[in-house]
Design a protein around this motif. Structure first.
Motif, PDB file in Angstrom:
ATOM      1  N   ARG A 158     -27.848 -33.980 -37.993  1.00 50.03           N
ATOM      2  CA  ARG A 158     -28.142 -33.086 -36.869  1.00 50.03           C
ATOM      3  C   ARG A 158     -26.854 -32.823 -36.115  1.00 50.03           C
ATOM      4  O   ARG A 158     -26.128 -33.770 -35.758  1.00 50.03           O
ATOM      5  N   GLU A 205     -25.374 -32.655 -33.301  1.00 49.45           N
ATOM      6  CA  GLU A 205     -25.444 -32.962 -31.875  1.00 49.45           C
ATOM      7  C   GLU A 205     -24.384 -34.000 -31.529  1.00 49.45           C
ATOM      8  O   GLU A 205     -24.698 -35.130 -31.176  1.00 49.45           O
ATOM      9  N   MET A 234     -26.105 -39.865 -33.125  1.00 48.80           N
ATOM     10  CA  MET A 234     -25.147 -39.650 -34.204  1.00 48.80           C
ATOM     11  C   MET A 234     -25.392 -38.293 -34.850  1.00 48.80           C
ATOM     12  O   MET A 234     -26.445 -37.695 -34.672  1.00 48.80           O
ATOM     13  N   LYS A 250     -46.636 -35.663 -30.204  1.00 49.46           N
ATOM     14  CA  LYS A 250     -45.502 -36.547 -30.490  1.00 49.46           C
ATOM     15  C   LYS A 250     -45.447 -37.707 -29.497  1.00 49.46           C
ATOM     16  O   LYS A 250     -45.500 -37.490 -28.283  1.00 49.46           O
ATOM     17  N   SER A 310     -40.542 -42.695 -33.848  1.00 50.80           N
ATOM     18  CA  SER A 310     -41.354 -41.575 -33.374  1.00 50.80           C
ATOM     19  C   SER A 310     -42.578 -41.392 -34.258  1.00 50.80           C
ATOM     20  O   SER A 310     -42.576 -41.727 -35.447  1.00 50.80           O
TER      21      SER A 310
END
Ligand code: ATP
Ligand code: ZN
Ligand code: MG
Length: 329
Positions: free
Chosen positions: A174, A176, A184, A250, A268
């Protein structure tokens, strides 16, 4: 009204010196990231959020991975291991780019001939942009470990009555970049993915919320469960995120790592409803569009939580925790 300032006495001098020392220490305090790097647990690469891992770090990751495997032993899950990349066509179909265009990572490759090669080398030499002849390949980086498995399972035809459970484990990408070691750009996600009827998915998710709590209790980590949403992109994103929350799709298991106030999502628990079923047209035994859900274990985040709460020296970790990770040794 005027205030008379008296000269400071010795005690007051000492107080203000201490206050100044506190401020200085906070300003120059080494961050958790610095500590991890100094201890050799994370190996910096010069890119924020891209690290090498030490043997000790990996031994914790692997210990947690095996705990997850033991917890899921009754799931009758089919193990699938994909490389950290997926079919670009499947990725495009998944609608990831609708929700998170900013996070996606594509793979490009040199596709020119000799002339373009010379141009590339010249650009490199002159410190100019050399990417002009890099063309998109049929491969993109995997954004979440479960993504490659839906089209594969869908191709097999309708699900059996009991649905299916798949066990995946992959590096994910990802975009980011961050100085927070828990955010990370490439990290591992272990997941159980459930495909079946809405009732099967909801029951699966509830069970894994309980098991997730059990797992981190075994690891002696502070934690709590909270309703969450994904960071949908753009102006419409807020509406989608609000609706995801309103439908309670979620949940996250949070552990303080970088800060107490903003704890980090380490596990998650997601219910996608018919999103993937609709895209890849996969059905339950009785012909309904299949629903899906997944539980994701953030392997680096859970590992970092261990170092945060039990210290950087694994030899000093509580005996029960060491035993849970590595058995008696
Ligand atoms: P966050 O809200 O912190 O960005 P997320 O909602 O994006 O997390 P998920 O998409 O649910 O996380 O991903 C599943 C798991 O993967 C997370 O619970 C977390 O443990 C891990 N994870 C997600 N993003 C990262 C990252 N950038 N670095 C390390 N682990 C991550
Ligand atoms: Zn998933
Ligand atoms: Mg995120």
């Amino acid at each position: 009204m005027s205030e008379t300032k008296l000269p400071l006495d010795d005690a007051q001098h000492a107080d203000s010196a201490r206050a100044l020392a506190d401020v200085l220490e906070r300003v120059s305090a080494r961050t958790f990231r610095d500590e991890l790097i100094d201890a050799g647990l994370l190996i910096p690469t010069g890119v924020d959020g891209l690290y090498g891992r030490s043997e000790v770090f990996e031994s914790v990751v692997e210990g947690i991975n095996q705990l997850v495997t033991r917890m899921g032993a009754d799931q009758n899950a089919e193990v699938m291991r994909f490389p950290p990349a997926m079919n670009r066509a499947d990725f495009e179909d998944s609608e990831y780019l609708k929700s998170f265009p900013n996070l996606a990572g594509t793979v490009h490759s040199f596709c020119g001939g000799d002339r373009e090669h010379h141009r590339l080398l010249k650009c490199l030499e002159d410190g100019e942009d050399w990417m002009g002849d890099q063309k998109p390949t049929r491969v993109v980086l995997t954004p979440a470990a479960c993504y490659p498995c839906y089209p594969v399972v869908a191709k097999r035809g309708p699900l059996p009555a009991e649905g299916r459970t798949v066990d995946v484990y992959s590096y994910c990408f990802r975009h980011e970049p961050s100085l927070d070691p828990a955010r990370m750009q490439m990290f591992r996600m272990r997941e159980y993915v459930r495909m079946g009827t809405p009732a099967q998915i909801v029951a699966f998710r509830q069970m894994w919320i309980e098991r997730g709590k059990q797992l981190v209790e075994t690891l002696a980590l502070p934690h709590w469960i909270d309703l969450a949403n994904d960071p949908f992109f753009g102006r419409g994103g807020k509406i989608v995120a609000d609706s995801q929350r309103a439908q309670e799709l979620k949940f996250e298991l949070l552990i303080p790592i970088e800060s107490e106030e903003k704890p980090t999502a380490c596990l998650s628990f997601n219910y996608h409803m018919d999103h993937f079923g609709e895209i890849w047209k996969f059905r339950t035994e009785d012909g309904e569009i299949a629903h899906t859900g997944c539980v994701g274990f953030g392997m680096e985040r859970t590992t970092l939580a261990m170092f945060r709460h039990h210290g950087l020296d694994v030899a000093q970790w509580p005996a029960s925790v060491r035993e849970a990770l590595w058995g008696a040794r």
